[in-house]
Design an enzyme around this catalytic site. Structure first.
Site, PDB file in Angstrom:
ATOM      1  N   ASP A 128       3.045  -4.319   8.224  1.00  0.00           N
ATOM      2  CA  ASP A 128       1.811  -3.553   8.071  1.00  0.00           C
ATOM      3  C   ASP A 128       0.660  -4.550   8.238  1.00  0.00           C
ATOM      4  O   ASP A 128       0.377  -5.337   7.329  1.00  0.00           O
ATOM      5  CB  ASP A 128       1.784  -2.899   6.687  1.00  0.00           C
ATOM      6  CG  ASP A 128       0.442  -2.251   6.373  1.00  0.00           C
ATOM      7  OD1 ASP A 128      -0.490  -2.369   7.206  1.00  0.00           O
ATOM      8  OD2 ASP A 128       0.313  -1.634   5.298  1.00  0.00           O
ATOM      9  N   GLN A 148      -4.398  -5.139   7.102  1.00  0.00           N
ATOM     10  CA  GLN A 148      -5.328  -6.119   6.534  1.00  0.00           C
ATOM     11  C   GLN A 148      -5.217  -7.474   7.232  1.00  0.00           C
ATOM     12  O   GLN A 148      -5.733  -8.471   6.731  1.00  0.00           O
ATOM     13  CB  GLN A 148      -5.069  -6.284   5.023  1.00  0.00           C
ATOM     14  CG  GLN A 148      -5.242  -5.026   4.202  1.00  0.00           C
ATOM     15  CD  GLN A 148      -6.688  -4.533   4.140  1.00  0.00           C
ATOM     16  OE1 GLN A 148      -7.624  -5.251   4.509  1.00  0.00           O
ATOM     17  NE2 GLN A 148      -6.881  -3.304   3.700  1.00  0.00           N
ATOM     18  N   HIS A 186       0.863  -1.188   0.000  1.00  0.00           N
ATOM     19  CA  HIS A 186       0.000   0.000   0.000  1.00  0.00           C
ATOM     20  C   HIS A 186       0.904   1.245   0.000  1.00  0.00           C
ATOM     21  O   HIS A 186       2.003   1.201   0.558  1.00  0.00           O
ATOM     22  CB  HIS A 186      -0.838  -0.048   1.277  1.00  0.00           C
ATOM     23  CG  HIS A 186      -1.899   0.988   1.380  1.00  0.00           C
ATOM     24  ND1 HIS A 186      -1.630   2.298   1.692  1.00  0.00           N
ATOM     25  CD2 HIS A 186      -3.245   0.896   1.239  1.00  0.00           C
ATOM     26  CE1 HIS A 186      -2.772   2.978   1.732  1.00  0.00           C
ATOM     27  NE2 HIS A 186      -3.768   2.156   1.450  1.00  0.00           N
ATOM     28  N   CYS A 232      -4.690   2.359  -3.673  1.00  0.00           N
ATOM     29  CA  CYS A 232      -3.410   2.815  -3.111  1.00  0.00           C
ATOM     30  C   CYS A 232      -2.295   1.807  -3.341  1.00  0.00           C
ATOM     31  O   CYS A 232      -1.374   1.681  -2.531  1.00  0.00           O
ATOM     32  CB  CYS A 232      -3.516   3.124  -1.622  1.00  0.00           C
ATOM     33  SG  CYS A 232      -4.555   4.524  -1.263  1.00  0.00           S
ATOM     34  N   LYS A 286     -10.359  -0.296  10.507  1.00  0.00           N
ATOM     35  CA  LYS A 286     -10.487  -1.562   9.780  1.00  0.00           C
ATOM     36  C   LYS A 286     -10.804  -2.731  10.712  1.00  0.00           C
ATOM     37  O   LYS A 286     -10.975  -3.863  10.262  1.00  0.00           O
ATOM     38  CB  LYS A 286      -9.205  -1.842   8.994  1.00  0.00           C
ATOM     39  CG  LYS A 286      -8.965  -0.871   7.835  1.00  0.00           C
ATOM     40  CD  LYS A 286      -8.104  -1.502   6.772  1.00  0.00           C
ATOM     41  CE  LYS A 286      -7.271  -0.519   5.983  1.00  0.00           C
ATOM     42  NZ  LYS A 286      -8.020   0.422   5.162  1.00  0.00           N
TER      43      LYS A 286
END
Lengths: 162, 426
Positions: free
Chosen positions: B203, B206, B125, B368, B229
């Protein structure tokens, strides 16, 4: 399977005349005798538009052509716009506002889709100021403020996520 | 693997009761962009504003004591969620983007120099690319990318090859790709990178919403994720860092709350975690985040993961059966609930607009991940991403709508009608 929501109605932005212009665009291609040209893109969705103009000695747009790639709204609106302005004087084209563009397009667009519809309008306005053969000017992008509608269009970015 | 009791779960999410276009029920499949809030999160935040809100760590009065207790309790809930060794390792940031920027500015400026390599995946991203490009501009380091193969996958061998070739100072990657849906072997790749002495940032934007995370097992130096999220509020995210790393790093943002002492000559920084929390922190957002983490944990992170995998596989299989549809991502066994796709001859925005006409919310664009889209050779994709409240019926309605897209935009010998009048004076 047909679905009740897919039928054309006043709320549908893909009205028949929009799809007609998308499939059978006006003056799509490049113009070898162009006197003015410009291109631009919407970096957020990848819509691209190139405009070629031939301005004659009377200060009229004798010919207007476009090429590009992108969604139905961006390509159909470019076709409608060039068909509409061909033969007009430079002053008339300059006076043709963002509001005029949206009303020429027809169906009501949400702020995010207004950006798609106004791309060719921005590129056309930029082309009037860019004679072919002069130093290449930077492309119009969605963030470019060189030609901005008087009213603010376009909502928050479609793309920012985190 | 089995499905969750969505009938009961959906009652917890007020927004799912609403109708959209043409009075149709909302089918929300844009969860990779942001999730919806259960009533429990809304109530926890209301409760604070209604009864005990005040600034934290500052006032010696009842409301400030109560707010401080709730804020620090939210930090403890987050520590538990991540299985971090200490609450000092849990920093509240504005989101994943702010957390990665903090690492790039603080750790990066102190540890990276010209010629060093920051290694990323091509599928990252922008939030995990741009801070490193900016670091490269400041320090002269280089940013390198591990490519995907023709099946949209990255093998252990490829990771090993790039680690060997570049011996990166930092290996930063998403635990799961927000576009491809791929779930990567975080623990294995972290351990491989450590053999080359790399610092590792994960990261987890997700990943945190979808399955159990154990930062001690992962052994990465930094793990970051966003509140919105995981059914929590916007404006808050988490920067987890190993205590020794965070201790050794200089403070990034300067301001109130992050100092022990300030004079006209200078300042000394506070201990962890306050050192990285300058200014009034996202107090109510932290309280909302904790409520969200408790809500998800009560349902069970692994139960959520199983549910999404079933729906994701159903979506994947259905999309692959539709003429003209190309799934942009690996096979279903290698991904969670995210499915990106393109439809031959139709722009992703038109796909999304058409689906919206059926009440289906998906994402269209580059999500993104422009370098990934460039590598694949597409400008935009449509993305359906499911979460714990989605149902098999919703997936089937998505698939039925996708199957109808091409008919709407197919070339059918249309001709333009007469020239339309123009402009203000027409």
């Amino acid at each position: 399977m047909p679905h009740p929501q897919d039928s054309n109605n006043d709320q549908d932005i893909y009205q028949e005349h929009v799809l007609d212009h998308y499939e059978d665009p006006y003056n799509r291609g490049h113009l070898a005798s162009a006197t003015h040209a410009h291109d631009g893109k919407n970096p957020l969705c990848g819509d691209k538009i190139h405009v070629d103009l031939r301005l004659d000695s009377d200060g009229r747009v004798a010919e207007a052509w476009f090429d590009g790639d992108g969604c139905v709204i961006s390509q159909a609106s470019a076709s409608m716009l060039l068909e509409a302005i061909e033969g007009k004087t430079i002053e008339e084209v300059e006076k043709f506002s963002a509001e005029d563009m949206l009303s020429l397009f027809g169906p009501q667009l949400t702020p995010n889709r207004q950006k798609c519809c106004l791309l060719s309008w921005k590129v056309l306005q930029g082309a009037l100021k860019r004679p072919v053969g002069t130093e290449a000017a930077p492309s119009v992008t969605e963030d470019d403020d060189e030609v901005e509608p008087k009213t603010s269009f376009g909502g928050p970015s479609l793309e920012e996520e985190q | 693997m089995s499905l969750l009791d969505t009938e009961s779960i959906r009652r917890d999410f007020p927004v799912l009761k609403r109708n959209v276009t043409g009075g149709q029920p909302l089918i929300y499949l844009d969860n990779a962009a942001s999730t919806q809030r259960p009533q429990a999160v809304i109530d926890a935040m209301d409760e604070c504003y209604l009864h005990y809100y005040s600034n934290v760590h500052r006032g010696i009065h009842t409301l400030s004591e109560e707010s401080t207790r709730a804020y620090e309790s939210a930090r403890e809930t987050t520590r538990e969620f991540l299985n971090a060794a200490s609450a000092r390792e849990v920093i509240f940031a504005a989101g994943t983007t702010a957390a990665i920027n903090t690492v790039a500015r603080s750790w990066g400026d102190a540890n990276v120099s010209a010629g060093d390599v920051i290694l990323l995946l091509i599928s990252e991203h922008h939030a995990n690319i741009i801070p490193w490009h900016q670091l490269a501009a400041r320090t002269g380091c280089r940013v390198e990318f591990i490519p995907i193969d023709e099946n949209f996958e990255i093998s252990d061998e490829t990771v090993a090859e790039y680690l060997e070739r570049f011996r990166p100072k930092m290996f930063a990657f998403a635990a799961a790709s927000n576009t491809l849906g791929s779930e990567y072997p975080v623990q294995r790749w972290t351990s491989m990178a450590k053999q080359y002495g790399a610092t590792v940032l994960i990261d987890a934007a997700q990943a945190a919403p979808h399955h159990q995370i154990d930062v001690q097992q992962w052994d990465a130096d930094f793990v970051v994720f966003s509140g919105h999220k995981v059914c929590g509020p916007t404006g808050i995210g988490v920067l987890y860092g190993k205590e020794a790393m965070l201790d050794a790093m200089p403070a990034f943002l300067g301001g109130g709350g992050m100092i022990l002492n300030v004079t006209t000559e200078g300042f000394t920084t506070h201990e962890l975690p306050e050192k990285f929390e300058a200014g009034t922190p996202p107090i109510v957002e932290a309280i909302g985040l904790a409520a969200a983490l408790k809500y998800l944990t009560a349902i069970g992170m692994e139960n959520i993961h199983a549910h999404e995998r079933i729906l994701g596989a159903r979506t994947d299989a259905g999309l692959r059966e539709i003429d003209g549809v190309r799934v942009i991502g690996p096979t279903a066994d290698k991904k969670g609930g995210i499915n990106s796709f393109v439809i031959e001859g139709v722009h992703a925005h038109d796909v999304s607009q058409f689906l919206d006409g059926r009440g289906v919310a998906v994402r269209a664009g580059h999500h993104c991940t422009m370098p990934l889209h460039q590598a694949i050779g597409v400008t935009a994709t449509a993305r359906a991403s499911c979460y714990l409240y989605n149902t098999t019926e919703e997936v089937d309605q998505l698939l039925a709508a996708v199957a109808d897209v091409r008919a709407k935009f197919a070339r059918s010998g249309r001709r333009r009608r007469s020239r339309r009048p123009v402009g203000p004076n027409a």
